[in-house]
Scaffold this motif. Structure first.
Motif, short mmCIF file in Angstrom:
data_model
loop_
_atom_site.label_atom_id
_atom_site.label_comp_id
_atom_site.label_asym_id
_atom_site.label_seq_id
_atom_site.Cartn_x
_atom_site.Cartn_y
_atom_site.Cartn_z
N SER A 1 0.83 -1.21 0.00
CA SER A 1 0.00 0.00 0.00
C SER A 1 0.86 1.26 0.00
CB SER A 1 -0.86 0.03 1.27
OG SER A 1 -1.79 -1.00 1.24
N ARG B 1 1.86 8.15 6.25
CA ARG B 1 2.38 8.19 7.62
C ARG B 1 3.90 8.07 7.61
NH1 ARG B 1 4.64 3.65 9.20
NH2 ARG B 1 3.58 1.66 9.46
N ARG C 1 8.67 4.07 10.05
CA ARG C 1 9.16 3.71 11.39
C ARG C 1 10.52 3.03 11.26
NH1 ARG C 1 3.92 0.56 12.56
NH2 ARG C 1 2.44 2.21 12.99
N TYR D 1 5.55 -0.33 2.98
CA TYR D 1 4.64 0.59 2.28
C TYR D 1 5.47 1.36 1.27
CZ TYR D 1 1.24 0.19 6.16
OH TYR D 1 0.35 -0.27 7.08
N GLU E 1 -8.88 1.72 -3.44
CA GLU E 1 -9.53 2.30 -2.27
C GLU E 1 -8.47 3.03 -1.48
OE1 GLU E 1 -8.99 1.52 1.22
OE2 GLU E 1 -7.28 0.36 0.54
N ALA F 1 -8.11 5.21 2.59
CA ALA F 1 -8.82 5.63 3.80
C ALA F 1 -7.87 6.42 4.67
CB ALA F 1 -9.31 4.39 4.54
N VAL G 1 -6.70 6.32 8.13
CA VAL G 1 -6.70 5.39 9.25
C VAL G 1 -6.03 6.11 10.42
CG1 VAL G 1 -6.00 3.05 9.99
CG2 VAL G 1 -6.42 3.51 7.58
N ARG G 2 -6.39 5.72 11.62
CA ARG G 2 -5.73 6.28 12.80
C ARG G 2 -4.92 7.56 12.59
NH1 ARG G 2 -2.21 2.36 13.60
NH2 ARG G 2 -3.42 0.62 12.87
N PHE H 1 -3.90 5.88 3.85
CA PHE H 1 -3.41 4.56 3.43
C PHE H 1 -4.21 4.18 2.19
CE2 PHE H 1 -0.88 3.06 7.05
CZ PHE H 1 -1.25 3.96 8.03
N GLY H 2 -3.57 3.66 1.15
CA GLY H 2 -4.32 3.32 -0.06
C GLY H 2 -3.76 2.14 -0.81
N THR H 3 -4.66 1.42 -1.47
CA THR H 3 -4.29 0.24 -2.26
C THR H 3 -4.11 0.64 -3.72
OG1 THR H 3 -5.76 -1.06 -0.83
CG2 THR H 3 -5.06 -2.09 -2.89
N GLU I 1 -3.64 -6.17 3.04
CA GLU I 1 -3.70 -6.06 4.50
C GLU I 1 -4.23 -4.66 4.80
OE1 GLU I 1 0.04 -6.36 6.62
OE2 GLU I 1 -1.01 -5.66 8.42
N ILE I 2 -5.54 -4.54 4.86
CA ILE I 2 -6.13 -3.20 4.98
C ILE I 2 -7.14 -3.15 6.11
CG2 ILE I 2 -5.72 -2.68 2.54
CD1 ILE I 2 -8.61 -3.17 1.96
N ASP I 3 -7.62 -1.96 6.44
CA ASP I 3 -8.53 -1.82 7.57
C ASP I 3 -9.98 -2.07 7.13
OD1 ASP I 3 -9.11 0.50 6.15
OD2 ASP I 3 -9.58 1.60 7.98
N GLY J 1 -11.55 0.19 4.33
CA GLY J 1 -11.04 -0.18 3.01
C GLY J 1 -11.66 -1.50 2.55
N ARG K 1 -5.00 3.47 18.88
CA ARG K 1 -4.99 2.08 18.40
C ARG K 1 -6.09 1.26 19.06
NH1 ARG K 1 -1.28 -0.77 15.46
NH2 ARG K 1 0.53 0.45 14.86
P1 5GP Z 1 0.27 0.64 10.70
O1 5GP Z 1 1.02 0.25 9.47
O2 5GP Z 1 0.32 2.13 10.94
O3 5GP Z 1 0.63 -0.16 11.88
O4 5GP Z 1 -1.25 0.28 10.48
C1 5GP Z 1 -1.91 0.72 9.39
C2 5GP Z 1 -3.37 0.38 9.41
O5 5GP Z 1 -3.87 0.77 8.15
C3 5GP Z 1 -3.68 -1.10 9.57
O6 5GP Z 1 -4.93 -1.25 10.21
C4 5GP Z 1 -3.76 -1.57 8.16
O7 5GP Z 1 -4.60 -2.70 8.02
C5 5GP Z 1 -4.36 -0.37 7.47
N1 5GP Z 1 -3.91 -0.25 6.08
C6 5GP Z 1 -2.69 -0.51 5.55
N2 5GP Z 1 -2.69 -0.31 4.24
C7 5GP Z 1 -3.95 0.10 3.91
C8 5GP Z 1 -4.58 0.46 2.68
O8 5GP Z 1 -4.00 0.45 1.60
N3 5GP Z 1 -5.89 0.84 2.76
C9 5GP Z 1 -6.59 0.86 3.93
N4 5GP Z 1 -7.87 1.22 3.90
N5 5GP Z 1 -6.02 0.51 5.10
C10 5GP Z 1 -4.72 0.14 5.10
#
Ligand code: 5GP
Length: 226
Positions: free
Chosen positions: A40, A44, A47, A56, A75, A77, A79-80, A85-87, A105-107, A110, A152
Protein backbone atom coordinates in the motif's frame (compact mmCIF):
# COMPACT_ATOMS: atom_id res chain seq x y z
CA UNK A 1 -14.42 -31.47 -17.30
CA UNK A 2 -14.50 -28.18 -15.39
CA UNK A 3 -12.84 -24.98 -16.53
CA UNK A 4 -12.46 -22.40 -13.78
CA UNK A 5 -11.58 -18.73 -13.92
CA UNK A 6 -7.91 -18.04 -14.66
CA UNK A 7 -7.80 -14.80 -12.69
CA UNK A 8 -6.58 -14.69 -9.10
CA UNK A 9 -8.67 -13.92 -6.04
CA UNK A 10 -8.62 -10.82 -3.88
CA UNK A 11 -8.08 -11.69 -0.24
CA UNK A 12 -8.40 -9.09 2.49
CA UNK A 13 -6.76 -9.75 5.81
CA UNK A 14 -7.73 -7.28 8.50
CA UNK A 15 -7.50 -7.57 12.22
CA UNK A 16 -7.16 -5.96 15.56
CA UNK A 17 -3.94 -4.19 16.30
CA UNK A 18 -1.10 -6.59 17.18
CA UNK A 19 -3.15 -9.62 16.16
CA UNK A 20 -0.15 -10.96 14.27
CA UNK A 21 -1.43 -10.24 10.72
CA UNK A 22 2.08 -9.56 9.46
CA UNK A 23 3.49 -12.86 10.73
CA UNK A 24 0.51 -14.77 9.36
CA UNK A 25 0.85 -13.15 5.93
CA UNK A 26 4.61 -13.83 5.81
CA UNK A 27 3.91 -17.50 6.51
CA UNK A 28 1.25 -17.60 3.79
CA UNK A 29 3.72 -16.16 1.29
CA UNK A 30 6.53 -18.57 2.23
CA UNK A 31 7.05 -21.13 -0.55
CA UNK A 32 3.90 -20.04 -2.35
CA UNK A 33 4.35 -18.32 -5.70
CA UNK A 34 0.64 -18.11 -6.30
CA UNK A 35 -0.02 -15.43 -3.68
CA UNK A 36 1.31 -11.89 -3.62
CA UNK A 37 0.99 -9.17 -1.03
CA UNK A 38 -0.02 -5.76 -2.32
CA UNK A 39 2.16 -2.96 -1.01
CA UNK A 40 0.00 0.00 0.00
CA UNK A 41 0.84 3.68 -0.19
CA UNK A 42 0.79 5.74 2.99
CA UNK A 43 1.42 9.27 4.12
CA UNK A 44 2.38 8.19 7.62
CA UNK A 45 6.01 8.56 8.69
CA UNK A 46 8.29 5.60 8.17
CA UNK A 47 9.16 3.71 11.39
CA UNK A 48 12.57 2.31 12.31
CA UNK A 49 13.00 -1.15 10.74
CA UNK A 50 10.53 -0.32 7.93
CA UNK A 51 11.66 -0.21 4.29
CA UNK A 52 10.19 2.01 1.60
CA UNK A 53 8.66 -0.13 -1.14
CA UNK A 54 8.49 -3.18 1.12
CA UNK A 55 6.33 -2.29 4.12
CA UNK A 56 4.64 0.59 2.28
CA UNK A 57 5.41 3.16 -0.36
CA UNK A 58 5.93 6.17 1.88
CA UNK A 59 4.80 9.42 0.25
CA UNK A 60 3.90 12.91 1.42
CA UNK A 61 0.32 14.10 2.01
CA UNK A 62 0.55 16.10 -1.21
CA UNK A 63 1.82 13.16 -3.24
CA UNK A 64 -0.94 10.98 -1.83
CA UNK A 65 -3.61 13.55 -2.69
CA UNK A 66 -2.23 13.81 -6.21
CA UNK A 67 -2.62 10.06 -6.58
CA UNK A 68 -6.23 10.30 -5.35
CA UNK A 69 -6.89 12.90 -8.05
CA UNK A 70 -5.33 10.61 -10.67
CA UNK A 71 -7.64 7.76 -9.58
CA UNK A 72 -4.62 5.60 -8.78
CA UNK A 73 -6.22 3.75 -5.85
CA UNK A 74 -8.65 0.85 -5.66
CA UNK A 75 -9.53 2.30 -2.27
CA UNK A 76 -7.97 4.60 0.26
CA UNK A 77 -8.82 5.63 3.80
CA UNK A 78 -7.65 7.85 6.59
CA UNK A 79 -6.70 5.39 9.25
CA UNK A 80 -5.73 6.28 12.80
CA UNK A 81 -4.00 9.56 13.53
CA UNK A 82 -5.43 10.87 10.24
CA UNK A 83 -2.81 9.44 7.91
CA UNK A 84 -3.71 8.22 4.43
CA UNK A 85 -3.41 4.56 3.43
CA UNK A 86 -4.32 3.32 -0.06
CA UNK A 87 -4.29 0.24 -2.26
CA UNK A 88 -2.68 0.80 -5.67
CA UNK A 89 -5.05 -0.05 -8.51
CA UNK A 90 -2.76 -0.87 -11.45
CA UNK A 91 -0.43 -3.28 -9.64
CA UNK A 92 -3.25 -5.25 -8.00
CA UNK A 93 -5.28 -5.64 -11.21
CA UNK A 94 -2.17 -6.77 -13.11
CA UNK A 95 -1.35 -9.46 -10.54
CA UNK A 96 -4.95 -10.74 -10.51
CA UNK A 97 -4.93 -10.94 -14.30
CA UNK A 98 -1.72 -12.99 -14.18
CA UNK A 99 -3.67 -15.60 -12.20
CA UNK A 100 -2.14 -15.00 -8.79
CA UNK A 101 -4.10 -14.20 -5.64
CA UNK A 102 -3.48 -10.84 -4.01
CA UNK A 103 -3.57 -10.25 -0.27
CA UNK A 104 -4.56 -6.79 0.90
CA UNK A 105 -3.70 -6.06 4.50
CA UNK A 106 -6.13 -3.20 4.98
CA UNK A 107 -8.53 -1.82 7.57
CA UNK A 108 -12.29 -2.32 7.90
CA UNK A 109 -13.22 0.83 5.95
CA UNK A 110 -11.04 -0.18 3.01
CA UNK A 111 -12.37 -3.75 3.16
CA UNK A 112 -15.93 -2.49 2.75
CA UNK A 113 -15.05 -0.37 -0.27
CA UNK A 114 -13.26 -3.28 -1.95
CA UNK A 115 -16.16 -5.62 -1.15
CA UNK A 116 -18.58 -3.25 -2.88
CA UNK A 117 -16.37 -3.02 -5.97
CA UNK A 118 -15.43 -6.71 -6.03
CA UNK A 119 -18.19 -8.71 -4.30
CA UNK A 120 -16.30 -12.02 -4.51
CA UNK A 121 -13.44 -10.73 -2.38
CA UNK A 122 -12.57 -13.06 0.49
CA UNK A 123 -12.60 -11.17 3.80
CA UNK A 124 -10.73 -12.67 6.75
CA UNK A 125 -10.50 -11.01 10.15
CA UNK A 126 -7.72 -11.95 12.59
CA UNK A 127 -8.42 -11.46 16.27
CA UNK A 128 -5.81 -11.28 19.01
CA UNK A 129 -6.56 -13.68 21.88
CA UNK A 130 -7.33 -10.78 24.26
CA UNK A 131 -6.91 -7.02 24.63
CA UNK A 132 -4.72 -7.67 27.67
CA UNK A 133 -2.31 -9.60 25.42
CA UNK A 134 -2.37 -6.76 22.84
CA UNK A 135 -1.56 -4.24 25.58
CA UNK A 136 1.41 -6.34 26.66
CA UNK A 137 2.73 -6.56 23.07
CA UNK A 138 2.35 -2.83 22.33
CA UNK A 139 3.94 -1.67 25.57
CA UNK A 140 6.83 -4.08 24.99
CA UNK A 141 7.66 -2.86 21.49
CA UNK A 142 7.85 0.82 22.57
CA UNK A 143 7.32 2.28 19.10
CA UNK A 144 4.33 4.54 19.69
CA UNK A 145 3.35 7.46 21.91
CA UNK A 146 0.66 7.13 24.59
CA UNK A 147 -1.71 9.09 22.37
CA UNK A 148 -1.12 6.75 19.44
CA UNK A 149 -1.62 3.69 21.66
CA UNK A 150 -4.95 5.03 22.92
CA UNK A 151 -5.95 5.65 19.31
CA UNK A 152 -4.99 2.08 18.40
CA UNK A 153 -7.20 0.62 21.13
CA UNK A 154 -10.14 2.85 20.22
CA UNK A 155 -9.86 1.70 16.60
CA UNK A 156 -9.50 -1.94 17.70
CA UNK A 157 -12.72 -1.82 19.74
CA UNK A 158 -14.54 -0.13 16.83
CA UNK A 159 -13.27 -2.74 14.35
CA UNK A 160 -14.25 -5.70 16.53
CA UNK A 161 -17.86 -4.49 16.23
CA UNK A 162 -17.57 -4.77 12.45
CA UNK A 163 -16.37 -8.35 12.37
CA UNK A 164 -19.75 -9.50 11.02
CA UNK A 165 -18.92 -7.77 7.72
CA UNK A 166 -16.21 -10.39 7.12
CA UNK A 167 -16.56 -13.93 5.76
CA UNK A 168 -14.27 -15.56 8.32
CA UNK A 169 -12.78 -14.77 11.70
CA UNK A 170 -9.71 -16.54 13.06
CA UNK A 171 -8.33 -16.12 16.59
CA UNK A 172 -4.56 -16.02 16.72
CA UNK A 173 -3.93 -17.87 19.98
CA UNK A 174 -1.49 -20.25 18.29
CA UNK A 175 0.32 -18.95 15.23
CA UNK A 176 0.78 -22.29 13.43
CA UNK A 177 -2.85 -23.34 13.89
CA UNK A 178 -4.00 -19.90 12.86
CA UNK A 179 -1.94 -20.03 9.64
CA UNK A 180 -3.31 -23.50 8.85
CA UNK A 181 -6.85 -22.19 9.26
CA UNK A 182 -6.23 -19.23 6.98
CA UNK A 183 -4.60 -21.51 4.36
CA UNK A 184 -7.64 -23.80 4.45
CA UNK A 185 -9.99 -20.85 4.02
CA UNK A 186 -8.02 -19.64 0.99
CA UNK A 187 -8.02 -23.15 -0.50
CA UNK A 188 -11.75 -23.59 0.00
CA UNK A 189 -12.37 -20.18 -1.55
CA UNK A 190 -10.76 -21.41 -4.78
CA UNK A 191 -13.49 -24.07 -5.06
CA UNK A 192 -16.40 -21.60 -5.08
CA UNK A 193 -18.94 -22.56 -7.75
CA UNK A 194 -18.98 -19.06 -9.18
CA UNK A 195 -15.38 -19.64 -10.31
CA UNK A 196 -16.64 -22.24 -12.80
CA UNK A 197 -16.59 -20.83 -16.31
CA UNK A 198 -17.39 -23.94 -18.25
CA UNK A 199 -18.54 -27.40 -17.29
CA UNK A 200 -18.77 -30.25 -19.74
CA UNK A 201 -20.18 -33.64 -18.76
CA UNK A 202 -20.64 -36.65 -21.07
CA UNK A 203 -23.90 -36.58 -23.00
CA UNK A 204 -26.54 -38.20 -20.76
CA UNK A 205 -28.40 -40.13 -23.49
CA UNK A 206 -25.21 -41.63 -24.96
CA UNK A 207 -23.80 -42.37 -21.55
CA UNK A 208 -26.93 -44.19 -20.33
CA UNK A 209 -27.09 -46.17 -23.57
CA UNK A 210 -23.50 -47.32 -23.15
CA UNK A 211 -24.13 -48.17 -19.51
CA UNK A 212 -27.09 -50.41 -20.40
CA UNK A 213 -24.98 -52.16 -23.06
CA UNK A 214 -21.97 -52.61 -20.80
CA UNK A 215 -21.15 -56.30 -20.24
CA UNK A 216 -20.16 -55.72 -16.61
CA UNK A 217 -23.39 -53.84 -16.00
CA UNK A 218 -25.55 -56.53 -17.66
CA UNK A 219 -23.90 -59.34 -15.70
CA UNK A 220 -23.74 -57.41 -12.45
CA UNK A 221 -24.53 -59.48 -9.38
CA UNK A 222 -24.61 -57.76 -6.04
CA UNK A 223 -21.94 -59.07 -3.71
CA UNK A 224 -23.56 -59.35 -0.27
CA UNK A 225 -20.27 -60.41 1.22
CA UNK A 226 -21.45 -63.89 2.32
P1 5GP B 1 0.27 0.64 10.70
O1 5GP B 1 1.02 0.25 9.47
O2 5GP B 1 0.32 2.13 10.94
O3 5GP B 1 0.63 -0.16 11.88
O4 5GP B 1 -1.25 0.28 10.48
C1 5GP B 1 -1.91 0.72 9.39
C2 5GP B 1 -3.37 0.38 9.41
O5 5GP B 1 -3.87 0.77 8.15
C3 5GP B 1 -3.68 -1.10 9.57
O6 5GP B 1 -4.93 -1.25 10.21
C4 5GP B 1 -3.76 -1.57 8.16
O7 5GP B 1 -4.60 -2.70 8.02
C5 5GP B 1 -4.36 -0.37 7.47
N1 5GP B 1 -3.91 -0.25 6.08
C6 5GP B 1 -2.69 -0.51 5.55
N2 5GP B 1 -2.69 -0.31 4.24
C7 5GP B 1 -3.95 0.10 3.91
C8 5GP B 1 -4.58 0.46 2.68
O8 5GP B 1 -4.00 0.45 1.60
N3 5GP B 1 -5.89 0.84 2.76
C9 5GP B 1 -6.59 0.86 3.93
N4 5GP B 1 -7.87 1.22 3.90
N5 5GP B 1 -6.02 0.51 5.10
C10 5GP B 1 -4.72 0.14 5.10
Amino acid sequence: MIKTKKTGELIIISGTTCAGKGTIINKLLENNNNICLSTSYTSRPIRPKETNGVDYYFVTHEEFEEKIKNNDFLEYARVRYREYFGTPKKEVIEILKSGKDVILEIDVQGAQIIKEKFPNTLLIFILAPSMEEVKRRILKRKTETQEQIIDRFKTAYKEINEVNKYNYVVINDDIDKCVEKVKSIILANKCRVDRIEEMSVENEEEFMHELLMDKDFINLKIDYGE
